[in-house]
Scaffold this motif. Sequence first.
Motif, short mmCIF file in Angstrom:
data_model
loop_
_atom_site.label_atom_id
_atom_site.label_comp_id
_atom_site.label_asym_id
_atom_site.label_seq_id
_atom_site.Cartn_x
_atom_site.Cartn_y
_atom_site.Cartn_z
N PHE A 1 47.18 2.29 2.63
CA PHE A 1 47.79 2.81 3.86
C PHE A 1 49.30 2.92 3.73
N ILE A 2 49.92 1.88 3.19
CA ILE A 2 51.39 1.87 3.06
C ILE A 2 51.85 3.00 2.14
N ILE A 43 41.22 10.15 3.72
CA ILE A 43 42.05 9.25 4.53
C ILE A 43 43.52 9.38 4.14
N ALA A 44 43.78 9.44 2.83
CA ALA A 44 45.16 9.57 2.37
C ALA A 44 45.80 10.86 2.86
N ILE A 45 45.06 11.96 2.78
CA ILE A 45 45.58 13.26 3.22
C ILE A 45 45.82 13.27 4.72
N SER A 46 44.94 12.63 5.48
CA SER A 46 45.10 12.58 6.93
C SER A 46 46.38 11.85 7.32
N ILE A 47 46.64 10.72 6.66
CA ILE A 47 47.86 9.97 6.93
C ILE A 47 49.08 10.74 6.44
N TYR A 48 48.95 11.37 5.28
CA TYR A 48 50.05 12.16 4.71
C TYR A 48 50.48 13.27 5.67
N MET A 105 41.80 -9.12 6.56
CA MET A 105 42.01 -10.50 6.99
C MET A 105 43.37 -11.04 6.55
N SER A 106 44.06 -10.33 5.66
CA SER A 106 45.35 -10.81 5.19
C SER A 106 46.29 -9.65 4.92
N LEU A 107 47.59 -10.00 4.83
CA LEU A 107 48.60 -8.98 4.56
C LEU A 107 48.39 -8.37 3.19
N SER A 108 47.98 -9.16 2.21
CA SER A 108 47.78 -8.65 0.85
C SER A 108 46.66 -7.60 0.82
N GLU A 109 45.59 -7.83 1.58
CA GLU A 109 44.51 -6.86 1.65
C GLU A 109 44.98 -5.56 2.30
N PHE A 110 45.81 -5.70 3.33
CA PHE A 110 46.35 -4.52 4.01
C PHE A 110 47.22 -3.72 3.06
N MET A 111 48.06 -4.41 2.28
CA MET A 111 48.96 -3.73 1.34
C MET A 111 48.17 -3.01 0.25
N LYS A 112 47.03 -3.58 -0.15
CA LYS A 112 46.22 -2.98 -1.20
C LYS A 112 45.34 -1.84 -0.70
N SER A 113 45.31 -1.62 0.61
CA SER A 113 44.42 -0.61 1.18
C SER A 113 44.85 0.81 0.87
#
Length: 304
Positions: free
Chosen positions: A152-153, A93-98, A142-150
């Motif tokens: 993806f950013i 997933i990381a390489i795909s986004i990269y 469900m939350s911004l914190s979960e998204f940040m920890k994913s």
Amino acid sequence: MNISAIIKLTVSMALFGSIGFFTVHTGVPAIELVFIRCICATLFLGGMWLITGGHKTEKWDKKEILRTLLCGVFIVLNWVFLFKAFEEMSISIAISIYNLAPIFVLIFGALFLKEKMTIQALLATLTCFIGSMFIIGLNNFMSLSEFMKSGFIWALLSALFYAFTMLTSKTITKLSSYALTYIQTTVGIIILLPFVNFSLFGDLTTTNWLYILGTGFIHTGFVYYLFFDSIRSLSTILVSVLVFVDPVVAILLDMLLLDFMPSFMQTAGIVLIFGGIFYTIYVPKKKRMPRSKSEASATEPPHL
């Protein structure tokens, strides 16, 4: 056709693809890993630069040196963010986004260099954006914190800073590849030194060190040597084709050795991202506008 150059580039891309697998076995965080990687690469590439005698024929230009220093900051941040992404999400997933980096180059070229954005580029950008949403699955957070920890950013930032690296490096034409990379990795050592936690190296095993040194000498030093030694003898199109060896190897290793199995939506997202990039690069020339500088740099691989 230069078979030797093709083999060198293929090997370099395959090795690039294995860096995620090495990273997860190093036992150190992103900053410490990039710091050691910069040291290893500086030693290896500096040695090659001296052995080949390139240091005697360099054409030094103050403006280019300043751009190279800036480029060094960009590429080090690119590495740190990518390795941070590896810590939080699967390598595939990381390489795909990269690999969204080429699309960002086209966007930045249109925004800052006033390059004309073609319909093909817009379609590819939209396709890649949809693909990235499929991969991350925003409905799962469900939350911004979960998204940040994913992660993806971090992966997105790594792609952005590689795009900055590509655009900046396109303005550097006089320095040799060895000098360019040597300066960049030296910059990395300097800017990361204050942030390195040296106590983390105390508990590492021999296996950890082998993986760490592998990312430095193999994935940075040796691979950069193969990469720069081959691309000058190959056409841009051929280089662009061989670029896809990198993510394919990364995804295969992730699935075979790390037991990653993408969901249907993630698989669709990966296909959309690489389909968008492929479409940007390989749309028949008859259907395309003349390549701009940003489009030309977009075909360059997001090497690590």
